[in-house]
Design an enzyme around this catalytic site. Structure first.
Site, short mmCIF file in Angstrom:
data_model
loop_
_atom_site.label_atom_id
_atom_site.label_comp_id
_atom_site.label_asym_id
_atom_site.label_seq_id
_atom_site.Cartn_x
_atom_site.Cartn_y
_atom_site.Cartn_z
N HIS A 64 -7.60 20.78 4.81
CA HIS A 64 -8.29 19.69 4.36
C HIS A 64 -9.62 19.72 4.70
O HIS A 64 -9.93 19.87 5.91
CB HIS A 64 -7.78 18.38 4.91
N ARG A 66 -12.52 17.96 3.54
CA ARG A 66 -13.05 16.81 3.51
C ARG A 66 -14.16 16.51 2.43
O ARG A 66 -15.03 15.51 2.49
CB ARG A 66 -13.63 16.40 4.99
N ASN A 96 -6.73 15.17 -1.06
CA ASN A 96 -6.92 13.73 -0.42
C ASN A 96 -8.61 13.52 0.10
O ASN A 96 -8.72 13.29 1.17
CB ASN A 96 -5.99 13.31 0.59
N HIS A 181 4.36 16.84 0.75
CA HIS A 181 4.33 16.11 2.32
C HIS A 181 5.65 15.08 2.18
O HIS A 181 5.56 14.04 1.06
CB HIS A 181 2.93 15.20 2.35
N ASP A 305 -2.38 23.43 8.03
CA ASP A 305 -2.78 21.93 7.89
C ASP A 305 -4.11 21.51 8.68
O ASP A 305 -3.81 20.25 9.44
CB ASP A 305 -1.52 20.95 8.46
N HIS A 309 -10.82 15.46 12.21
CA HIS A 309 -11.65 14.39 12.33
C HIS A 309 -12.21 14.45 13.47
O HIS A 309 -12.22 15.36 14.34
CB HIS A 309 -10.37 13.10 12.72
O1 DOR Z 1 -2.13 14.67 9.76
C1 DOR Z 1 -2.12 14.54 8.75
N1 DOR Z 1 -3.55 14.57 8.58
N2 DOR Z 1 -1.47 14.81 7.93
C2 DOR Z 1 -1.72 14.46 6.49
O2 DOR Z 1 -0.64 14.78 5.84
C3 DOR Z 1 -2.94 14.54 6.04
C4 DOR Z 1 -3.81 15.02 7.04
C5 DOR Z 1 -5.38 14.75 6.99
O3 DOR Z 1 -6.00 14.66 5.78
O4 DOR Z 1 -5.95 13.96 7.83
#
Ligand code: DOR
Length: 446
Positions: A64, A66, A96, A181, A305, A309
């Site tokens: 991801h 962002r 996402n 997922h 994955d 953050h």
């Molecule tokens: O822990 C997670 N964070 N699981 C996910 O499925 C999405 C991901 C995120 O995009 O932060």
């Protein structure tokens, strides 16, 4: 007259589909042009790889990054910088973001943003939703598309297809292998009250193993009904692995380095909400079962994955803290440490990070070291002892759950289509990542 190459990787141990052995690699126009002994007087830039292992470029099929929408956590440049620093040569990025990647315009926007900014090769997943079912057949075939991704349980962002009818409609609409997922949304909703304010150790109590098993079971049933292949992301429980062992014809399986390395309750005591992710890190019984799936082949591939953050966001008291942790840069060193500890062979690591992704997703001209294939390499020093630190992390989030971990085995070089992109920790070439091509969607003239 001696041959001339653009680049020669000389004297390394090549790990390949036919085993490990000392070989030179000659590269021309971004592709592997020769494999074996290359004459001493052959022309071209020569890189001495003595004492190093050369693996097919690591393909991380779940990250991801962002962008657009949350670039204070990461963007395509910083995420891919982190990837190549860790030896990763290609990534599949998740939908996402904000806006969500759910139509042709948002996919084309990501591909455009990636040009000249991403350090590794890339493909982007398109989110499957109730609203775009009618377009999915077309969307999954667009340039730069890794296929369709569906969230069956809510996580970061707004993507969700929680019902069987919706899942069935998505699977009926598409032909490629889609990724899921798998956590059961109604069960997650019903158990939300089990979260304990300020205690991330309650995360796996809320999002329990039954929620994961229920979703995976439903998914496989619908895959059979619709005659489609499914890829189950970040499988986290012993029960799912037992179930999936009976369904290898339709279901492929991803495990993450963090589910193999960290375990409850220690991870929550030590890392707090930094250990919080979906599906959760669970206890050692599950971790042992995941290792068994690596040993017996039920697990097909590794994906990081990578879900960054900021440290500030993660410092919020649970459950205001967001789920996810970075991992694209630490996949290789953490797993090489496991190789050195005897938990998997180097050949199995290669199987799970290049040949495996190639097999599941039908990647064109990547995934093995062979003449004619893209010259993507991850060069590693299997014996090097290093300490993973937050300081080393190139991701904008600036931290790793492995800060302070001593490992044996380290990525020292990353080559993408014949260009040396990273060497000894430095990103040494301007960003030139390109879209990954897939066998099922090769277009005329490509
Ligand atoms: O822990 C997670 N964070 N699981 C996910 O499925 C999405 C991901 C995120 O995009 O932060």
């Amino acid at each position: 007259m001696a041959e001339t190459y653009d680049l020669i990787l000389a004297g390394g141990t090549v790990v390949n589909q036919d085993g490990s052995g000392a070989r030179d690699i000659g590269v021309r126009k971004g592709r592997i042009a020769a494999l074996g002994g290359i004459a001493k007087d052959a022309g071209g830039e020569r890189i001495d790889c003595k004492g190093l292992h050369i693996l097919p470029g690591i393909i991380d099929t779940q990250v991801h990054f962002r962008e657009p929408g949350a670039t204070h956590k990461e963007d395509l440049e910083t995420g891919s910088r982190s990837a190549v620093q860790g030896g990763v040569t290609a990534v599949f990025e998740m939908p996402n973001t904000d806006p969500l990647t759910v139509d042709a315009a948002s996919l084309a926007d990501k591909v455009k943003r990636a040009q000249g900014r991403m350090h590794c090769d890339f493909a982007f997943f398109v989110g499957g939703t109730h609203d775009n079912v009618a377009d999915l057949a077309e969307l999954e075939r667009l340039p730069g598309a890794a296929g369709i991704k569906v969230f069956m349980g809510s996580s970061t962002g707004k993507l969700l297809v929680a019902d069987d009818a919706g899942l069935s409609a998505v699977l009926k609409a598409i032909r490629r292998r889609a990724s899921f997922h798998a956590e059961d949304e109604p069960r997650l909703e019903a158990r939300k009250k089990l979260r304990v304010e300020g205690d991330p150790a309650s995360h796996p109590v809320w999002r329990d193993e039954t929620a994961a098993l229920m979703a995976t079971t439903r998914l496989v049933k619908i895959a059979r009904e619709t005659g489609k292949r499914v890829h189950v992301l970040h499988v986290s429980t012993a029960e799912e692995m037992k179930f999936l062992a009976d369904h290898k014809d339709v279901a492929s399986v991803e495990v993450t380095p963090q589910h193999l390395t960290l375990a409850a309750p220690v991870c929550y005591a030590r890392l707090g909400a930094r250990a919080q992710m979906n599906p959760p890190l669970r206890d050692a019984r599950h971790r042992d079962a995941l290792w068994q799936s690596v040993a017996n082949g039920v697990a097909d591939i590794l994906g990081s994955d990578h879900a960054p953050h900021t440290a500030e966001e993660k410092a919020k008291p649970y459950a205001a803290s967001p789920s996810g942790m970075p991992g694209v840069q630490t996949l290789v060193p953490v797993m090489l440490d496991h190789v050195n500890a005897g938990r998997l062979s180097l050949a199995r690591f290669v199987d799970m990070t290049s040949a495996g992704p190639q097999r599941l997703f039908g990647i064109a001209s990547k995934g093995r070291i062979a003449v004619g294939y893209d010259a993507d390499f991850t060069v590693v020093d299997l014996k090097r002892r290093e300490t993973i630190t937050n300081k080393w992390i190139g991701s904008r989030c600036g931290w790793t759950p492995y800060d302070g971990m001593k490992v044996t085995g380290w990525p020292v070089g990353t080559f993408v289509r014949g260009k040396r992109v990273m060497w000894e920790g430095e990103v040494v070439t301007p960003a030139q990542g390109a879209a990954v091509r897939f066998l099922e969607t090769l277009s005329a003239g490509s």
